[in-house]
Design a protein around this motif. Structure first.
Motif, PDB file in Angstrom:
ATOM      1  N   ARG A 221       0.701  -1.029   0.086  1.00  0.00           N
ATOM      2  CA  ARG A 221       0.133   0.038  -0.037  1.00  0.00           C
ATOM      3  C   ARG A 221       0.748   1.294   0.016  1.00  0.00           C
ATOM      4  NH1 ARG A 221      -5.309  -0.156   1.109  1.00  0.00           N
ATOM      5  NH2 ARG A 221      -5.229   1.926   1.942  1.00  0.00           N
ATOM      6  N   HIS A 222       0.383   2.222  -0.792  1.00  0.00           N
ATOM      7  CA  HIS A 222       1.150   3.194  -0.860  1.00  0.00           C
ATOM      8  C   HIS A 222       1.141   4.145   0.714  1.00  0.00           C
ATOM      9  CE1 HIS A 222       2.382   7.633  -2.139  1.00  0.00           C
ATOM     10  NE2 HIS A 222       3.068   6.927  -2.963  1.00  0.00           N
ATOM     11  N   ARG A 223       2.253   5.010   1.075  1.00  0.00           N
ATOM     12  CA  ARG A 223       1.990   5.219   2.405  1.00  0.00           C
ATOM     13  C   ARG A 223       0.987   6.562   2.406  1.00  0.00           C
ATOM     14  NH1 ARG A 223       7.928   8.399   2.931  1.00  0.00           N
ATOM     15  NH2 ARG A 223       7.689   9.418   0.757  1.00  0.00           N
ATOM     16  N   TYR A 224       0.756   7.398   1.602  1.00  0.00           N
ATOM     17  CA  TYR A 224      -0.245   8.288   1.469  1.00  0.00           C
ATOM     18  C   TYR A 224      -1.696   7.912   0.774  1.00  0.00           C
ATOM     19  CZ  TYR A 224       4.060  11.077   1.746  1.00  0.00           C
ATOM     20  OH  TYR A 224       5.066  11.634   2.394  1.00  0.00           O
TER      21      TYR A 224
ATOM     22  N   CYS B 289      -1.705   6.231  -5.432  1.00  0.00           N
ATOM     23  CA  CYS B 289      -0.756   6.516  -6.218  1.00  0.00           C
ATOM     24  C   CYS B 289      -1.107   6.230  -7.825  1.00  0.00           C
ATOM     25  CB  CYS B 289       0.673   5.680  -6.013  1.00  0.00           C
ATOM     26  SG  CYS B 289       0.133   3.809  -6.090  1.00  0.00           S
ATOM     27  N   ARG B 290      -0.027   6.365  -8.634  1.00  0.00           N
ATOM     28  CA  ARG B 290      -0.375   6.244 -10.158  1.00  0.00           C
ATOM     29  C   ARG B 290      -0.652   4.941 -10.320  1.00  0.00           C
ATOM     30  NH1 ARG B 290       5.241   8.388 -12.727  1.00  0.00           N
ATOM     31  NH2 ARG B 290       6.493   6.980 -11.641  1.00  0.00           N
TER      32      ARG B 290
ATOM     33  N   THR C  85      11.859   1.433 -12.004  1.00  0.00           N
ATOM     34  CA  THR C  85      10.498   0.532 -11.611  1.00  0.00           C
ATOM     35  C   THR C  85      11.199  -1.083 -11.687  1.00  0.00           C
ATOM     36  OG1 THR C  85       9.145   2.243 -12.437  1.00  0.00           O
ATOM     37  CG2 THR C  85       8.222  -0.266 -12.264  1.00  0.00           C
TER      38      THR C  85
ATOM     39  N   ARG D  85      -0.144   1.249 -11.025  1.00  0.00           N
ATOM     40  CA  ARG D  85       1.107   0.193 -11.201  1.00  0.00           C
ATOM     41  C   ARG D  85       1.441  -0.442 -12.357  1.00  0.00           C
ATOM     42  NH1 ARG D  85       3.818  -2.172  -6.843  1.00  0.00           N
ATOM     43  NH2 ARG D  85       4.366  -4.333  -7.164  1.00  0.00           N
TER      44      ARG D  85
END
Length: 287
Positions: free
Chosen positions: A26-29, A32-33, A74, A35
Protein backbone atom coordinates in the motif's frame (compact mmCIF):
# COMPACT_ATOMS: atom_id res chain seq x y z
CA UNK A 1 19.33 -20.57 -23.01
CA UNK A 2 17.22 -18.48 -25.36
CA UNK A 3 14.69 -21.29 -24.98
CA UNK A 4 13.51 -19.34 -21.93
CA UNK A 5 12.10 -16.78 -24.37
CA UNK A 6 10.15 -19.31 -26.45
CA UNK A 7 6.41 -18.47 -26.25
CA UNK A 8 5.39 -21.76 -24.62
CA UNK A 9 8.14 -21.73 -21.98
CA UNK A 10 7.82 -17.99 -21.43
CA UNK A 11 4.08 -18.23 -20.82
CA UNK A 12 4.55 -21.15 -18.42
CA UNK A 13 7.33 -19.41 -16.53
CA UNK A 14 5.45 -16.11 -16.29
CA UNK A 15 2.29 -17.86 -15.10
CA UNK A 16 3.90 -19.88 -12.32
CA UNK A 17 5.94 -16.83 -11.29
CA UNK A 18 2.91 -14.54 -11.09
CA UNK A 19 1.02 -17.07 -8.97
CA UNK A 20 3.65 -16.64 -6.24
CA UNK A 21 3.85 -12.87 -6.13
CA UNK A 22 2.70 -11.07 -2.98
CA UNK A 23 -0.02 -8.41 -3.16
CA UNK A 24 1.35 -4.95 -3.98
CA UNK A 25 2.32 -2.82 -0.97
CA UNK A 26 0.00 0.00 0.00
CA UNK A 27 1.19 3.50 -0.79
CA UNK A 28 2.03 5.40 2.39
CA UNK A 29 -0.25 8.29 1.36
CA UNK A 30 -3.12 6.01 0.34
CA UNK A 31 -3.00 6.56 -3.42
CA UNK A 32 -0.57 6.52 -6.30
CA UNK A 33 -0.44 6.34 -10.05
CA UNK A 34 -1.35 3.11 -11.82
CA UNK A 35 1.07 0.31 -11.04
CA UNK A 36 3.05 -1.28 -13.90
CA UNK A 37 1.76 -4.87 -14.41
CA UNK A 38 3.86 -7.60 -12.82
CA UNK A 39 4.12 -9.51 -16.09
CA UNK A 40 5.71 -6.51 -17.82
CA UNK A 41 8.32 -6.23 -15.06
CA UNK A 42 8.93 -9.97 -15.14
CA UNK A 43 9.47 -9.81 -18.90
CA UNK A 44 12.07 -7.10 -18.37
CA UNK A 45 13.76 -9.06 -15.60
CA UNK A 46 13.89 -12.19 -17.76
CA UNK A 47 15.30 -10.31 -20.77
CA UNK A 48 18.11 -8.98 -18.59
CA UNK A 49 18.64 -12.40 -17.02
CA UNK A 50 18.99 -14.21 -20.35
CA UNK A 51 20.96 -11.61 -22.30
CA UNK A 52 22.94 -9.94 -19.49
CA UNK A 53 22.16 -6.45 -20.79
CA UNK A 54 21.75 -3.36 -18.59
CA UNK A 55 18.43 -2.32 -17.07
CA UNK A 56 18.46 0.80 -19.25
CA UNK A 57 18.80 -1.41 -22.34
CA UNK A 58 15.85 -3.51 -21.21
CA UNK A 59 13.81 -0.32 -20.84
CA UNK A 60 14.56 0.64 -24.45
CA UNK A 61 13.94 -2.89 -25.75
CA UNK A 62 10.50 -3.04 -24.14
CA UNK A 63 9.63 0.33 -25.66
CA UNK A 64 10.86 -0.60 -29.15
CA UNK A 65 9.59 -4.19 -29.31
CA UNK A 66 6.36 -4.06 -27.35
CA UNK A 67 5.58 -0.36 -27.11
CA UNK A 68 5.75 -0.67 -23.30
CA UNK A 69 6.88 2.29 -21.23
CA UNK A 70 8.53 1.26 -17.97
CA UNK A 71 11.56 2.81 -16.31
CA UNK A 72 14.69 0.91 -15.32
CA UNK A 73 14.15 2.18 -11.77
CA UNK A 74 10.75 0.48 -11.64
CA UNK A 75 12.25 -2.77 -12.95
CA UNK A 76 15.00 -2.74 -10.32
CA UNK A 77 12.67 -1.86 -7.46
CA UNK A 78 10.16 -4.54 -8.45
CA UNK A 79 12.96 -7.13 -8.58
CA UNK A 80 14.09 -6.07 -5.09
CA UNK A 81 10.51 -6.26 -3.82
CA UNK A 82 10.21 -9.84 -5.09
CA UNK A 83 13.58 -10.88 -3.65
CA UNK A 84 12.66 -9.52 -0.21
CA UNK A 85 9.34 -11.40 -0.37
CA UNK A 86 11.17 -14.70 -1.02
CA UNK A 87 9.49 -15.22 -4.40
CA UNK A 88 12.55 -16.74 -6.10
CA UNK A 89 13.21 -19.13 -3.24
CA UNK A 90 9.57 -20.27 -3.29
CA UNK A 91 9.63 -20.64 -7.07
CA UNK A 92 12.67 -22.91 -6.94
CA UNK A 93 11.20 -25.03 -4.14
CA UNK A 94 7.89 -25.44 -5.97
CA UNK A 95 9.60 -26.34 -9.26
CA UNK A 96 11.77 -28.87 -7.45
CA UNK A 97 8.68 -30.41 -5.83
CA UNK A 98 6.95 -30.60 -9.24
CA UNK A 99 10.03 -32.16 -10.79
CA UNK A 100 10.20 -34.73 -8.01
CA UNK A 101 6.50 -35.54 -8.46
CA UNK A 102 6.52 -35.87 -12.26
CA UNK A 103 10.07 -36.95 -13.13
CA UNK A 104 11.82 -37.83 -9.90
CA UNK A 105 14.86 -36.37 -8.14
CA UNK A 106 17.69 -38.93 -8.13
CA UNK A 107 19.61 -38.69 -4.85
CA UNK A 108 21.69 -41.81 -5.59
CA UNK A 109 24.53 -39.61 -6.87
CA UNK A 110 24.91 -36.01 -5.70
CA UNK A 111 27.76 -33.77 -6.85
CA UNK A 112 28.87 -30.46 -5.32
CA UNK A 113 31.19 -27.83 -6.75
CA UNK A 114 31.65 -24.09 -7.07
CA UNK A 115 31.95 -21.79 -10.08
CA UNK A 116 33.68 -18.40 -9.98
CA UNK A 117 32.27 -15.65 -12.19
CA UNK A 118 32.98 -11.95 -12.71
CA UNK A 119 31.08 -9.46 -10.55
CA UNK A 120 32.27 -6.05 -11.80
CA UNK A 121 29.63 -4.21 -9.79
CA UNK A 122 31.31 -5.21 -6.54
CA UNK A 123 29.39 -5.39 -3.29
CA UNK A 124 29.43 -7.87 -0.39
CA UNK A 125 31.21 -11.18 -0.95
CA UNK A 126 33.13 -9.99 -4.00
CA UNK A 127 36.93 -9.98 -4.14
CA UNK A 128 39.68 -10.14 -6.71
CA UNK A 129 40.52 -13.70 -7.70
CA UNK A 130 43.54 -15.15 -9.53
CA UNK A 131 43.04 -14.66 -13.25
CA UNK A 132 40.36 -11.97 -12.88
CA UNK A 133 42.78 -9.17 -13.91
CA UNK A 134 41.90 -7.03 -10.91
CA UNK A 135 38.14 -7.33 -11.37
CA UNK A 136 35.78 -8.42 -8.59
CA UNK A 137 34.45 -11.97 -8.66
CA UNK A 138 31.72 -13.98 -6.94
CA UNK A 139 31.14 -17.70 -6.61
CA UNK A 140 28.00 -19.80 -6.59
CA UNK A 141 28.50 -23.12 -4.80
CA UNK A 142 25.86 -25.63 -5.86
CA UNK A 143 24.73 -29.20 -5.36
CA UNK A 144 22.94 -31.23 -8.05
CA UNK A 145 21.31 -34.64 -8.29
CA UNK A 146 22.38 -37.43 -10.66
CA UNK A 147 20.71 -35.66 -13.61
CA UNK A 148 22.09 -32.18 -12.93
CA UNK A 149 18.96 -30.77 -11.25
CA UNK A 150 19.85 -28.05 -8.75
CA UNK A 151 19.21 -28.99 -5.12
CA UNK A 152 20.63 -25.92 -3.41
CA UNK A 153 23.14 -23.09 -3.69
CA UNK A 154 25.01 -20.56 -1.60
CA UNK A 155 26.87 -17.41 -2.66
CA UNK A 156 30.47 -16.63 -1.67
CA UNK A 157 33.38 -14.48 -2.81
CA UNK A 158 35.28 -15.55 -5.91
CA UNK A 159 38.55 -16.67 -4.27
CA UNK A 160 36.77 -18.51 -1.41
CA UNK A 161 37.98 -22.06 -0.79
CA UNK A 162 35.32 -24.64 -1.66
CA UNK A 163 36.01 -26.80 1.40
CA UNK A 164 34.49 -24.44 4.05
CA UNK A 165 31.44 -24.02 1.78
CA UNK A 166 30.69 -27.74 1.73
CA UNK A 167 28.84 -27.97 5.05
CA UNK A 168 26.52 -24.96 4.53
CA UNK A 169 25.70 -26.23 1.03
CA UNK A 170 24.83 -29.65 2.43
CA UNK A 171 22.66 -27.94 5.07
CA UNK A 172 20.65 -26.30 2.26
CA UNK A 173 20.39 -29.52 0.23
CA UNK A 174 19.42 -31.78 3.13
CA UNK A 175 16.87 -29.40 4.68
CA UNK A 176 14.02 -31.25 2.92
CA UNK A 177 12.83 -34.67 4.07
CA UNK A 178 13.02 -36.18 0.59
CA UNK A 179 16.54 -34.86 -0.15
CA UNK A 180 17.99 -35.54 3.30
CA UNK A 181 19.64 -38.86 2.37
CA UNK A 182 22.43 -38.91 -0.22
CA UNK A 183 23.48 -42.20 -1.76
CA UNK A 184 26.97 -41.20 -2.95
CA UNK A 185 28.52 -37.75 -2.73
CA UNK A 186 30.95 -36.82 -5.51
CA UNK A 187 33.65 -34.21 -4.79
CA UNK A 188 36.82 -33.02 -6.50
CA UNK A 189 40.29 -32.69 -5.00
CA UNK A 190 39.48 -29.28 -3.53
CA UNK A 191 37.53 -31.09 -0.80
CA UNK A 192 40.05 -33.86 -0.16
CA UNK A 193 41.28 -32.77 3.28
CA UNK A 194 41.79 -35.22 6.18
CA UNK A 195 39.10 -33.35 8.13
CA UNK A 196 36.44 -34.07 5.46
CA UNK A 197 34.53 -36.62 7.65
CA UNK A 198 33.83 -33.90 10.23
CA UNK A 199 32.06 -31.84 7.52
CA UNK A 200 29.80 -34.78 6.68
CA UNK A 201 28.94 -36.28 10.08
CA UNK A 202 25.74 -34.18 10.43
CA UNK A 203 24.23 -35.61 7.24
CA UNK A 204 22.98 -38.97 5.99
CA UNK A 205 25.54 -39.86 3.31
CA UNK A 206 26.11 -43.51 2.44
CA UNK A 207 29.38 -43.10 0.48
CA UNK A 208 31.78 -40.39 -0.68
CA UNK A 209 33.81 -40.37 -3.91
CA UNK A 210 36.62 -37.84 -3.53
CA UNK A 211 40.21 -37.46 -4.73
CA UNK A 212 42.42 -36.61 -1.77
CA UNK A 213 44.81 -33.69 -1.97
CA UNK A 214 48.57 -34.19 -2.33
CA UNK A 215 50.05 -34.08 1.17
CA UNK A 216 53.65 -32.93 1.83
CA UNK A 217 56.06 -35.87 1.80
CA UNK A 218 53.46 -38.36 0.53
CA UNK A 219 54.32 -38.10 -3.15
CA UNK A 220 51.92 -37.31 -5.97
CA UNK A 221 48.44 -38.84 -5.92
CA UNK A 222 46.82 -39.89 -9.18
CA UNK A 223 43.52 -38.25 -10.09
CA UNK A 224 40.60 -40.64 -9.73
CA UNK A 225 38.77 -39.28 -12.78
CA UNK A 226 35.52 -37.38 -13.06
CA UNK A 227 33.24 -40.38 -12.40
CA UNK A 228 29.81 -38.80 -11.78
CA UNK A 229 31.20 -35.38 -10.86
CA UNK A 230 30.97 -34.18 -14.48
CA UNK A 231 27.24 -33.66 -13.92
CA UNK A 232 27.79 -30.62 -11.69
CA UNK A 233 30.30 -29.22 -14.19
CA UNK A 234 27.63 -29.48 -16.89
CA UNK A 235 25.09 -27.70 -14.67
CA UNK A 236 27.60 -24.91 -14.00
CA UNK A 237 27.92 -24.52 -17.77
CA UNK A 238 24.13 -24.39 -18.11
CA UNK A 239 23.94 -21.67 -15.45
CA UNK A 240 26.56 -19.49 -17.11
CA UNK A 241 24.62 -19.66 -20.39
CA UNK A 242 22.34 -17.18 -18.64
CA UNK A 243 24.48 -14.13 -19.24
CA UNK A 244 23.56 -12.41 -15.98
CA UNK A 245 25.29 -15.24 -14.14
CA UNK A 246 28.30 -15.19 -16.46
CA UNK A 247 29.07 -11.54 -15.67
CA UNK A 248 27.02 -10.66 -12.63
CA UNK A 249 26.35 -6.95 -12.06
CA UNK A 250 24.12 -7.45 -9.00
CA UNK A 251 25.48 -5.80 -5.88
CA UNK A 252 23.91 -7.81 -3.07
CA UNK A 253 24.25 -11.45 -2.07
CA UNK A 254 20.45 -11.80 -1.98
CA UNK A 255 20.10 -10.70 -5.60
CA UNK A 256 22.86 -13.07 -6.76
CA UNK A 257 21.27 -16.00 -4.94
CA UNK A 258 17.87 -15.13 -6.40
CA UNK A 259 19.42 -15.22 -9.90
CA UNK A 260 20.78 -18.73 -9.30
CA UNK A 261 17.41 -19.88 -7.93
CA UNK A 262 15.65 -18.47 -11.00
CA UNK A 263 18.09 -20.34 -13.25
CA UNK A 264 17.45 -23.59 -11.37
CA UNK A 265 13.69 -23.08 -11.71
CA UNK A 266 13.93 -22.44 -15.46
CA UNK A 267 16.06 -25.56 -16.01
CA UNK A 268 13.55 -27.66 -14.08
CA UNK A 269 10.62 -26.21 -16.02
CA UNK A 270 12.39 -27.21 -19.25
CA UNK A 271 12.53 -30.82 -18.05
CA UNK A 272 8.96 -30.80 -16.76
CA UNK A 273 7.63 -29.30 -20.00
CA UNK A 274 9.49 -31.92 -22.07
CA UNK A 275 8.14 -34.69 -19.82
CA UNK A 276 4.57 -33.41 -20.15
CA UNK A 277 4.92 -33.08 -23.91
CA UNK A 278 6.15 -36.68 -24.21
CA UNK A 279 3.21 -38.00 -22.19
CA UNK A 280 0.56 -35.74 -23.69
CA UNK A 281 -0.07 -33.79 -20.48
CA UNK A 282 -1.19 -30.17 -20.73
CA UNK A 283 1.18 -27.58 -19.31
CA UNK A 284 -1.87 -25.89 -17.75
CA UNK A 285 -1.67 -28.56 -15.03
CA UNK A 286 1.47 -26.91 -13.71
CA UNK A 287 0.42 -24.38 -11.09
Amino acid sequence: MMRALEPEILDLLARVFEDRLPPPPRHRYGGCRKRIPNRVCFMGLLMRFVTGCAWETVERMLRLIGGITVSDTTLRSRRTEWVQAGVFDQLMEDCLAWYHEHVGVDMADVAIDGSTQLAPGGGPDTHNAPGSKGRKTMKFHIGVDANGIGLGAIIASGPANDFPLLQPTLDVICARDWTATIGRLHLDRGYGYPSLPTKLDRHQIDAVAVTMRNMPGHGRLLLAGLKRRWVVERTNAWLTNFRQLKINWDRTTEHRLAAVQLAFAILMLYRIADHHRQHGISLESIR
